[in-house]
Design an enzyme around this catalytic site. Structure first.
Site: not given
Ligand SMILES: O=C(O)CNC(=O)[C@H](CS)NC(=O)CCC(=O)C(=O)O
Length: 285
Positions: A41, A113, A155
């Site tokens: 991701e 997503k 994710c």
């Molecule tokens: O698009 C971006 O800039 C990057 N995206 C992310 O890093 C995403 C959203 S902050 N991360 C997750 O979904 C982690 C989930 C997780 O760690 C859990 O479910 O525990």
């Protein structure tokens, strides 16, 4: 049996640097003889803030990172499935998407997503993805790849079994979860437990490439990219973030893990243990 590769690296806010890292992962994939490369991701950039994300986001036609991957996919005849950002027209938010690049270098599929990561945990992390990201509204039905039928997820979707079961109902044999998992939730065992649970309950291959290390002063990722078989066995795994990692250090080496995708094994697992739902009791979920 054909091999799938999951690539892991430490993304930053530099698209050109991230492209170099991914090109290195492509070389490792070609050397290993794998047939598809799955990348994490936010492989194009990991922003420090919503405003930085809005500044960096570009349509794929103008995104040097995506264009570079398309050229490499074509050069090596290697399909690549990768998590990126895309603009929302006239919007204040971006899309968190996963695109499938064919061996001809063409983007043939896209998934946006659906579940966004909004959490406020006292011992960390605090992240409000919905401030900067627009949620997707639909599933991309599983489609044919050289390894089997692929269902794309991203994710945090990992925590919602309903969407993976729906992919299974639609014919998926492989589910991919490009990720940037946080360190506290990874250390609590959520990452490997959920990946293996999704594999066991959908009786599918799970391919989960993840970012690793410090992306900036504020943000770090757990790593441990993984490929899991339909019986729940871990077929390949990359290393995790170093215990004493510090921002700015070269703490996230580029690494791939590979796993054999054997649809004969998958069919056997499904035949030997049919998971017939009792929707007459609890309804369709
Ligand atoms: O698009 C971006 O800039 C990057 N995206 C992310 O890093 C995403 C959203 S902050 N991360 C997750 O979904 C982690 C989930 C997780 O760690 C859990 O479910 O525990």
């Amino acid at each position: 049996m054909p091999l799938a590769a999951a690539g892991q690296f430490r993304a930053t806010a530099s698209l050109s640097q991230n492209l170099l890292s991914c090109r290195n992962l492509i070389s490792k994939t070609v050397a290993a003889g794998a047939k598809i490369l799955f990348l994490p991701e936010a492989s194009d950039y990991l922003p420090i803030s919503a405003s930085e994300s809005l500044r960096l986001v570009k349509p794929v036609e103008d995104n040097e990172f995506v264009l570079g991957l398309q050229a490499s996919a074509k050069e090596h005849k290697l399909p690549i499935c990768v998590g990126i950002h895309e603009p929302v027209e006239g919007g204040e938010r971006v899309k968190n998407t996963c695109v499938y690049i064919t061996e001809e270098g063409v983007i043939s599929k896209r998934y946006q997503k659906v579940h966004l990561f909004d959490v406020n945990i006292e011992s960390g992390p605090v992240l409000m993805e919905s401030r900067s990201v627009e949620p997707g509204r639909s599933i991309t039905p599983p489609f044919d790849t050289p390894l089997g039928k692929l269902g794309m997820l991203i994710c945090f979707d990992l925590r919602f079994p309903e969407i993976s079961l729906q992919h299974r109902r639609l014919g998926a044999q492989i589910l991919s979860y490009p990720s940037a998992f946080t360190v506290p939730t990874g250390n609590a065992g959520h990452w490997s437990t959920l990946l293996r649970a999704r594999a066991i309950e959908t009786q599918s291959y799970i391919i989960a490439p993840a970012l690793v290390g410090y992306h900036n002063e504020k943000r770090k990722s757990y790593g441990h990219s993984m490929i899991v078989g339909p019986w729940g066995e871990v077929l390949g795994e990359c290393s995790g973030i170093k215990e004493n990692a510090k921002p700015g250090e070269e703490d996230g080496e580029e690494e791939i893990c590979v796993g054999e995708i054997d649809l004969g094994v998958l069919e056997r697992v499904r035949r030997e243990m049919p998971l017939l739902r009792r929707t007459d009791v609890y309804g369709e979920i």
